[in-house]
Scaffold this active site. Structure first.
Site, mmCIF file in Angstrom:
data_model
loop_
_atom_site.group_PDB
_atom_site.id
_atom_site.type_symbol
_atom_site.label_atom_id
_atom_site.label_comp_id
_atom_site.label_asym_id
_atom_site.label_seq_id
_atom_site.Cartn_x
_atom_site.Cartn_y
_atom_site.Cartn_z
ATOM 1 N N LYS A 27 -31.814 -24.563 33.324
ATOM 2 C CA LYS A 27 -31.632 -23.111 33.278
ATOM 3 C C LYS A 27 -33.023 -22.522 33.172
ATOM 4 O O LYS A 27 -33.707 -22.696 32.164
ATOM 5 C CB LYS A 27 -30.770 -22.685 32.093
ATOM 6 N N GLY A 51 -28.788 -11.136 23.637
ATOM 7 C CA GLY A 51 -28.431 -10.890 22.248
ATOM 8 C C GLY A 51 -28.054 -9.463 21.918
ATOM 9 O O GLY A 51 -27.776 -9.149 20.755
ATOM 10 N N ALA A 71 -26.065 -13.270 29.397
ATOM 11 C CA ALA A 71 -26.771 -12.399 28.455
ATOM 12 C C ALA A 71 -26.050 -11.069 28.267
ATOM 13 O O ALA A 71 -25.603 -10.438 29.224
ATOM 14 C CB ALA A 71 -28.213 -12.146 28.865
ATOM 15 N N ASN A 110 -23.465 -16.888 24.074
ATOM 16 C CA ASN A 110 -24.061 -17.589 22.939
ATOM 17 C C ASN A 110 -23.896 -16.782 21.655
ATOM 18 O O ASN A 110 -23.085 -17.104 20.792
ATOM 19 C CB ASN A 110 -25.523 -17.894 23.214
ATOM 20 N N THR A 111 -24.642 -15.682 21.539
ATOM 21 C CA THR A 111 -24.697 -14.944 20.275
ATOM 22 C C THR A 111 -23.323 -14.561 19.751
ATOM 23 O O THR A 111 -23.036 -14.741 18.557
ATOM 24 C CB THR A 111 -25.555 -13.681 20.453
#
Length: 264
Positions: free
Chosen positions: A106, A167, A193, A215-216
């Site tokens: 990535k 994030g 993202a 993710n976050t």
């Protein structure tokens, strides 16, 4: 990519994935919590920032994330996060491959510390180099349809446009640009993202994204495993809605029940 099959698989560089939810491994409060959340999410691809992983073969209590990732279950995708330019990103990718990780990467290059927006010029340069060296490159980019085309031209295996800054949890700020990228894409499009809610993930899938990376929103949830499970449901629902097709959009109202003859 416009399949109507409920079990339509995702294929990237010849590898088939049944889950269209990719998950990052940062920000979890502990590796055991991360492990459980990944399992609950059903993901088959996880990203790992190499600055957080020990590649020496020696156990490192501060960089032992790879010990908690079952490589039989997941494709571990090395992430070049932290690279400031193409040269640094290429060096990180080569280091990962030399340490025995898959020759997939990535590609993240974001020199701006405040917004972490990807550098398009350095990303294109690094993609060219790594593709020529045999890497399967998944570049993280701004939602730029022209850059997405250029990266496909030099051999990127996917394009990964951001929904909003890393994030931020703001969702699909770049929705309209992503729709253009999807319309023109010759490779899978992974929205990466800014996805902070399962509804954001579902919305990305509904407009035709091939996958999302989260993710976050999972890592900082009060119950990361349950949040991973909910994101799995959202991605599946969004993908199936896309496959079934959107009903016609009209500016005028259209009654769902007849207004004449129903009392006769």
């Amino acid at each position: 990519m416009n399949s109507t099959a409920a079990t339509d698989p995702l294929v990237i560089a010849g590898r088939t994935f049944t889950s269209r939810l990719f998950v990052g491994t940062g920000k979890f409060s502990g590796p055991e919590i991360m492990r459980d959340a990944l399992a609950a999410s059903g993901t088959e691809l996880v990203t790992v920032a190499l600055k957080r992983a020990s590649l020496s073969g020696k156990k490192d209590p501060f960089a032992n994330i790879l010990e908690f990732l079952d490589t039989e279950r997941y494709l571990v995708l090395p992430n070049t996060a932290g690279a400031m330019n193409a040269e640094e990103a290429v060096r990180i990718a080569r280091l990962a491959a030399a340490a025995g990780l898959p020759q997939w990467v990535k590609l993240e290059i974001h020199p701006d510390p405040n917004y972490l927006l990807p550098d398009p010029i350095e990303t294109h340069k690094a993609t060219e180099i790594l593709v020529k060296e045999g890497f399967t490159v998944l570049p993280y980019i701004n939602a730029d349809p022209v850059l997405a085309q250029r990266l496909q031209d030099v051999g990127a295996a996917t394009v990964m446009p951001l929904g909003s800054p890393i994030g931020s949890n703001r969702g699909l700020d770049t929705r309209h640009q992503i729709e253009i990228i999807i319309e023109q894409a010759r490779v899978p499009v992974v929205v990466d993202a800014g996805i902070g809610l399962p509804s954001h993930a579902a919305a990305a899938m509904e407009i035709g994204a091939d996958a999302v990376l989260v993710n976050t929103a999972i890592a900082i949830a009060p119950d990361p495993a349950e949040m991973g499970r909910v994101f799995d449901w959202a991605v599946r629902a969004g993908r199936r809605a896309y496959e079934l097709g959107r009903p016609p959009v009209s500016r005028a109202a259209s009654a769902t029940s007849p207004l004449t003859a129903f009392l006769d």
